[in-house]
Design an enzyme around this catalytic site. Structure first.
Site, PDB file in Angstrom:
ATOM      1  N   ARG A  76     -14.652 -20.133   9.437  1.00 27.20           N
ATOM      2  CA  ARG A  76     -15.255 -20.635   8.183  1.00 27.20           C
ATOM      3  C   ARG A  76     -16.691 -21.112   8.424  1.00 27.20           C
ATOM      4  O   ARG A  76     -17.128 -22.143   7.890  1.00 27.20           O
ATOM      5  CB  ARG A  76     -14.437 -21.798   7.601  1.00 27.20           C
ATOM      6  CG  ARG A  76     -13.050 -21.419   7.133  1.00 27.20           C
ATOM      7  CD  ARG A  76     -13.085 -20.503   5.914  1.00 27.20           C
ATOM      8  NE  ARG A  76     -11.769 -20.343   5.322  1.00 27.20           N
ATOM      9  CZ  ARG A  76     -10.846 -19.473   5.746  1.00 27.20           C
ATOM     10  NH1 ARG A  76     -11.090 -18.689   6.782  1.00 27.20           N
ATOM     11  NH2 ARG A  76      -9.689 -19.370   5.129  1.00 27.20           N
ATOM     12  N   SER A  81      -8.484 -23.707  -0.214  1.00 26.01           N
ATOM     13  CA  SER A  81      -8.307 -24.782   0.769  1.00 26.01           C
ATOM     14  C   SER A  81      -9.467 -25.751   0.636  1.00 26.01           C
ATOM     15  O   SER A  81     -10.625 -25.341   0.696  1.00 26.01           O
ATOM     16  CB  SER A  81      -8.324 -24.227   2.189  1.00 26.01           C
ATOM     17  OG  SER A  81      -7.296 -23.299   2.373  1.00 26.01           O
ATOM     18  N   GLU A  97     -13.949 -27.915   3.560  1.00 22.38           N
ATOM     19  CA  GLU A  97     -14.433 -26.532   3.601  1.00 22.38           C
ATOM     20  C   GLU A  97     -15.306 -26.293   2.369  1.00 22.38           C
ATOM     21  O   GLU A  97     -16.241 -25.508   2.372  1.00 22.38           O
ATOM     22  CB  GLU A  97     -13.218 -25.591   3.578  1.00 22.38           C
ATOM     23  CG  GLU A  97     -13.591 -24.134   3.630  1.00 22.38           C
ATOM     24  CD  GLU A  97     -12.439 -23.225   3.261  1.00 22.38           C
ATOM     25  OE1 GLU A  97     -12.506 -22.597   2.193  1.00 22.38           O
ATOM     26  OE2 GLU A  97     -11.487 -23.140   4.042  1.00 22.38           O
TER      27      GLU A  97
HETATM   28  N1  EPU Z   1       1.614 -26.250   5.873  1.00 23.97           N
HETATM   29  C1  EPU Z   1       2.465 -27.293   5.540  1.00 23.97           C
HETATM   30  N2  EPU Z   1       2.454 -27.762   4.250  1.00 23.97           N
HETATM   31  C2  EPU Z   1       1.670 -27.247   3.298  1.00 23.97           C
HETATM   32  C3  EPU Z   1       0.796 -26.169   3.635  1.00 23.97           C
HETATM   33  C4  EPU Z   1       0.794 -25.695   4.917  1.00 23.97           C
HETATM   34  O1  EPU Z   1       3.211 -27.790   6.365  1.00 23.97           O
HETATM   35  O2  EPU Z   1       1.710 -27.726   2.160  1.00 23.97           O
HETATM   36  C5  EPU Z   1       1.599 -25.749   7.264  1.00 23.97           C
HETATM   37  C6  EPU Z   1       2.760 -24.884   7.664  1.00 23.97           C
HETATM   38  O3  EPU Z   1       3.037 -25.189   9.007  1.00 23.97           O
HETATM   39  C7  EPU Z   1       2.190 -23.487   7.582  1.00 23.97           C
HETATM   40  C8  EPU Z   1       0.776 -23.710   8.007  1.00 23.97           C
HETATM   41  O4  EPU Z   1       0.444 -24.985   7.477  1.00 23.97           O
HETATM   42  O5  EPU Z   1       2.856 -22.619   8.451  1.00 23.97           O
HETATM   43  C9  EPU Z   1      -0.203 -22.679   7.523  1.00 23.97           C
HETATM   44  O6  EPU Z   1      -0.167 -22.623   6.090  1.00 23.97           O
HETATM   45  P1  EPU Z   1      -0.742 -21.354   5.312  1.00 23.97           P
HETATM   46  O7  EPU Z   1      -0.276 -20.087   5.926  1.00 23.97           O
HETATM   47  O8  EPU Z   1      -0.473 -21.565   3.863  1.00 23.97           O
HETATM   48  O9  EPU Z   1      -2.286 -21.382   5.591  1.00 23.97           O
HETATM   49  P2  EPU Z   1      -3.358 -22.535   5.714  1.00 23.97           P
HETATM   50  O10 EPU Z   1      -3.674 -22.749   7.143  1.00 23.97           O
HETATM   51  O11 EPU Z   1      -2.934 -23.734   4.922  1.00 23.97           O
HETATM   52  C10 EPU Z   1      -5.330 -20.831   5.738  1.00 23.97           C
HETATM   53  C11 EPU Z   1      -6.640 -20.642   5.033  1.00 23.97           C
HETATM   54  C12 EPU Z   1      -6.400 -20.054   3.638  1.00 23.97           C
HETATM   55  C13 EPU Z   1      -5.682 -18.718   3.787  1.00 23.97           C
HETATM   56  C14 EPU Z   1      -4.371 -18.964   4.528  1.00 23.97           C
HETATM   57  C15 EPU Z   1      -3.646 -17.677   4.828  1.00 23.97           C
HETATM   58  C16 EPU Z   1      -8.104 -22.361   5.908  1.00 23.97           C
HETATM   59  C17 EPU Z   1      -8.811 -23.645   5.640  1.00 23.97           C
HETATM   60  N3  EPU Z   1      -7.337 -21.904   4.922  1.00 23.97           N
HETATM   61  O12 EPU Z   1      -4.608 -21.828   5.005  1.00 23.97           O
HETATM   62  O13 EPU Z   1      -7.674 -19.823   3.061  1.00 23.97           O
HETATM   63  O14 EPU Z   1      -5.418 -18.134   2.522  1.00 23.97           O
HETATM   64  O15 EPU Z   1      -4.645 -19.600   5.810  1.00 23.97           O
HETATM   65  O16 EPU Z   1      -4.329 -16.986   5.824  1.00 23.97           O
HETATM   66  O17 EPU Z   1      -8.283 -21.781   6.980  1.00 23.97           O
HETATM   67  C18 EPU Z   1      -9.325 -20.831   1.688  1.00 23.97           C
HETATM   68  O18 EPU Z   1     -10.048 -20.842   2.684  1.00 23.97           O
HETATM   69  O19 EPU Z   1      -9.729 -21.266   0.579  1.00 23.97           O
HETATM   70  C19 EPU Z   1      -7.968 -20.329   1.809  1.00 23.97           C
HETATM   71  C20 EPU Z   1      -7.105 -20.359   0.787  1.00 23.97           C
END
Ligand code: EPU
Length: 337
Positions: A162, A237, A333
């Site tokens: 990012r 995010s 972000e």
């Molecule tokens: N998790 C929780 N609770 C929640 C959300 C997430 O426990 O409410 C934990 C879980 O362990 C899950 C892990 O977080 O396995 C990862 O969650 P998720 O796959 O939903 O992805 P994220 O890390 O929360 C990132 C990106 C998203 C992107 C997703 C999928 C960032 C800041 N965000 O989110 O990007 O869509 O991965 O690849 O890196 C964005 O940047 O606006 C965005 C939506």
């Protein structure tokens, strides 16, 4: 050149915050953008694209340039790979679906990300195991101080998680006018290992997925947990996933055995911010019209009339609680304006 005065920016930011711009100008060509940059006594400028990665907390006392330059084309195609060019104002998701309809692979994991093409290199958008840098070929940008067009290669952009040159040394100095991406025409390398993609494909009985199959799976997953900004204001995010030293992670893990962590380069570990926020009790939390999404704790939402300040206050409460519980700083972000 038709400059409008005192325009509400509500339709131009996906959080749906109702704050005005002192002046507003829609830009539809590189030439008209160059003309603005050449203006003598030019007012302070504020560059606006899809408005999908910002939180407005105050009126914008500047001339807002709404970058809406359209056009997409295949620049080169040798039958194995193709270079696709999109002007800055093209909608990102439409580019993804257009490239797939042309038989090109590479953008499928990045389906349904809100926003326009011009801002994608700034924060090196990413989702489901793929980042823009993986397909990036080059971009063109106008230097704001001179109005000159400059070309940036992937190396010039110095992409990180990012992050890019445009967020650091080049911050505020360039306006990206077009991007070029290298996509595959044959031998597509689909990436299905992240999260729920594989199970989503299995449920559909797909064992050898095409890029379009992967895009459809990603769309279904996103729709199941990320709110549609047209229905519920949000900016994806709100925070980055913190990357901490692995020693700190190991120490935390002793205290919080369930803490997930993804090893990175050089003794660093990425921790999911959504997990930290959820464990701090904020998932589904709501105060007035500012809230934390009930299905994804990393996404702040505007239920209607939340102000930017109310959302920012909520973000601060989350940061304070995560810091006092885990000793981890969450970095937004989203750009706070
Ligand atoms: N998790 C929780 N609770 C929640 C959300 C997430 O426990 O409410 C934990 C879980 O362990 C899950 C892990 O977080 O396995 C990862 O969650 P998720 O796959 O939903 O992805 P994220 O890390 O929360 C990132 C990106 C998203 C992107 C997703 C999928 C960032 C800041 N965000 O989110 O990007 O869509 O991965 O690849 O890196 C964005 O940047 O606006 C965005 C939506």
């Amino acid at each position: 050149m038709e400059i409008q005065k005192n325009i509400s920016l509500k339709p131009y930011n996906t959080f749906g915050i109702d704050l005005p711009a002192r002046e507003f100008l829609e830009i539809e060509s590189v030439a008209s953008l160059q003309n603005v940059l050449k203006l003598e006594n030019r007012p302070k400028l504020f560059v606006l694209s899809g408005g999908s990665n910002m939180l407005l907390t105050a009126p914008v006392e500047a001339l807002v340039l709404y970058i809406n330059i359209q056009g997409k084309t295949i620049l080169e195609d040798d039958g194995k790979t193709a270079i696709v060019q999109a002007m800055a104002g093209e909608n990102w998701h439409e580019l993804v679906m257009w490239s797939l309809s042309m038989g090109l692979g590479g953008l499928e994991n990045l389906a349904l990300i809100p926003g326009k093409c011009g801002t994608t290199p700034i924060q090196n958008i990413g989702a489901y195991g793929v980042e823009l840098k993986d397909v990036f070929y080059a971009c063109e940008a106008l230097e704001m101080s001179t109005g000159r067009l400059r070309r940036f290669t992937a190396e010039d952009c110095n992409f990180g998680y990012r992050d890019s040159f445009f967020k650091r040394e080049g911050k505020g100095a360039y306006i990206i006018t077009s991007i070029a991406l290298r996509l595959t025409r044959t031998n597509h390398k689909v990436s299905t290992s992240y999260g729920a993609i594989q199970s989503e494909l299995s449920q559909r009985g797909i064992t050898e997925p095409t890029p379009l199959d992967v895009a459809q799976a990603v769309i279904a997953i996103r729709q199941s947990k990320l709110p549609d900004p047209k229905v519920l204001g949000n900016s994806g995010s709100f925070f980055k996933n913190p990357v901490i030293r692995t020693e700190q992670y190991t120490a935390l893990k002793k205290k919080f055995p369930e803490l997930p962590g993804y090893p990175q380069n050089e003794g660093m570990t990425k921790v999911p911010a959504g997990w930290l926020i959820e464990k701090c009790g904020f998932k589904g939390y709501r105060k007035g019209d500012a809230g934390v999404h009930e299905k994804q704790a990393l996404v702040l939402v505007n239920y209607g009339r939340a102000s930017g300040k109310e959302l920012l206050d909520l973000a601060h409460s989350i940061q304070d609680k995560v810091r006092s519980t885990y000793g981890i700083d969450l970095i937004p972000e989203v750009n706070i304006i």
